[in-house]
Design a protein around this motif. Sequence first.
Motif, short mmCIF file in Angstrom:
data_model
loop_
_atom_site.label_atom_id
_atom_site.label_comp_id
_atom_site.label_asym_id
_atom_site.label_seq_id
_atom_site.Cartn_x
_atom_site.Cartn_y
_atom_site.Cartn_z
N ALA A 177 3.63 41.78 32.77
CA ALA A 177 3.24 41.60 34.17
C ALA A 177 2.38 40.36 34.33
O ALA A 177 2.50 39.61 35.32
CB ALA A 177 2.49 42.84 34.66
N ALA A 182 3.70 40.06 38.13
CA ALA A 182 3.54 41.49 38.40
C ALA A 182 4.70 42.08 39.18
O ALA A 182 5.01 43.27 39.04
CB ALA A 182 2.23 41.72 39.16
N GLU A 183 5.38 41.25 39.99
CA GLU A 183 6.45 41.76 40.84
C GLU A 183 7.84 41.65 40.21
O GLU A 183 8.83 42.01 40.84
CB GLU A 183 6.43 41.01 42.18
CG GLU A 183 5.16 41.23 42.99
CD GLU A 183 4.88 42.70 43.23
OE1 GLU A 183 5.80 43.40 43.73
OE2 GLU A 183 3.77 43.16 42.93
N ARG A 184 7.91 41.16 38.98
CA ARG A 184 9.22 41.07 38.31
C ARG A 184 9.77 42.48 38.13
O ARG A 184 9.07 43.38 37.66
CB ARG A 184 9.06 40.38 36.95
CG ARG A 184 10.35 40.19 36.16
CD ARG A 184 11.15 38.97 36.58
NE ARG A 184 10.50 37.72 36.25
CZ ARG A 184 10.78 36.98 35.18
NH1 ARG A 184 11.68 37.39 34.30
NH2 ARG A 184 10.17 35.83 34.99
N ARG A 185 11.03 42.68 38.46
CA ARG A 185 11.65 44.00 38.36
C ARG A 185 11.99 44.33 36.91
O ARG A 185 12.32 43.45 36.12
CB ARG A 185 12.93 44.07 39.20
CG ARG A 185 12.75 43.72 40.66
CD ARG A 185 11.89 44.71 41.41
NE ARG A 185 12.45 46.06 41.41
CZ ARG A 185 11.87 47.11 41.98
NH1 ARG A 185 10.68 46.97 42.57
NH2 ARG A 185 12.44 48.29 41.95
N THR A 203 8.44 47.55 39.47
CA THR A 203 7.90 46.25 39.07
C THR A 203 7.21 46.39 37.72
O THR A 203 6.86 47.49 37.30
CB THR A 203 6.88 45.74 40.11
OG1 THR A 203 5.76 46.65 40.13
CG2 THR A 203 7.50 45.66 41.50
N ALA A 205 4.23 45.57 37.04
CA ALA A 205 2.87 46.09 37.29
C ALA A 205 2.89 47.61 37.45
O ALA A 205 2.06 48.32 36.87
CB ALA A 205 2.27 45.43 38.52
N SER A 206 3.83 48.12 38.23
CA SER A 206 3.88 49.57 38.46
C SER A 206 4.29 50.31 37.18
O SER A 206 3.78 51.40 36.90
CB SER A 206 4.83 49.90 39.61
OG SER A 206 6.19 49.58 39.26
#
Length: 278
Positions: A177, A182-185, A203, A205-206
């Motif tokens: 991330a 952080a938003e990369r799938r 993502t 991050a998630s």
Amino acid sequence: MTQGRLILAATPLGDVRDASPRLAEALTEADVIAAEDTRRLRSLAAALEVTPRGRVVSFYEDVETARLPKLLESLRAGETVVLVTDAGMPSVSDPGFRLVSACVAADIPVTCLPGPSAVTTALALSGLPCDRFCFEGFAPRKPGERTRWLTSLRDEPRTAVLFESPHRLASLLADAASVLGAERRAAVCRELTKTYEEVKRGTLASLAEWAAEGVRGEITVVVAGAAPREVSVADLVSEVADRVASGERLKSAAAEVAEAAGVSKKELYDAVLAARKA
């Protein structure tokens, strides 16, 4: 004397029903079975209700090199050697490459019984683009090496598939991330084909936050490729200048850089000339 042949045999990831009839036949008829874990092989054979008639030898990472001469001797003597690993396809982040390479060098026939693969199974389940992908094996264990490795993937346009141990997953995803965005799938595929199979998509991050709570089982991670970068002519001037300083002709350097970046050759050439006058 007729040479034998090496058979690379894919084994189930978890569900024994994924085993092919050809695998059962090969385990029954092989003269030699080289197995990453002989106990798992015996369990697989029992589940398939087959009895290997050939010799069973261990063939895991630490003994691969030592086992090669004897296996090559068996192959040259006309015997059939079947290579199986714990799950999936031999050689793909599993023992096998050294033996295959030695057989190719010795002109010994090598064939394959196709079957389950965690790489393609996870890729198909990920929901990410599958038209082009790269397989990265296991992520580096040391933080510094892992960061450098992730940096090499920052601009990789292909979907990346990799393996990771459950106790290092959270730190890998957190580093990913940070380095990749952080938003990369991405998708984390756990226990594929087994009772507790789970595919977690989101993502980086998630997923890092989710993994921090603890994850168990065999893990395959799929990460989306990088989106194409918007490159301006001005951004490429220094690259052309560096190539010219290294001995290339300005015209050819500008043409190659422009073509690779998808910008106008004339605009880039004129921009380099303007920068020289500035």
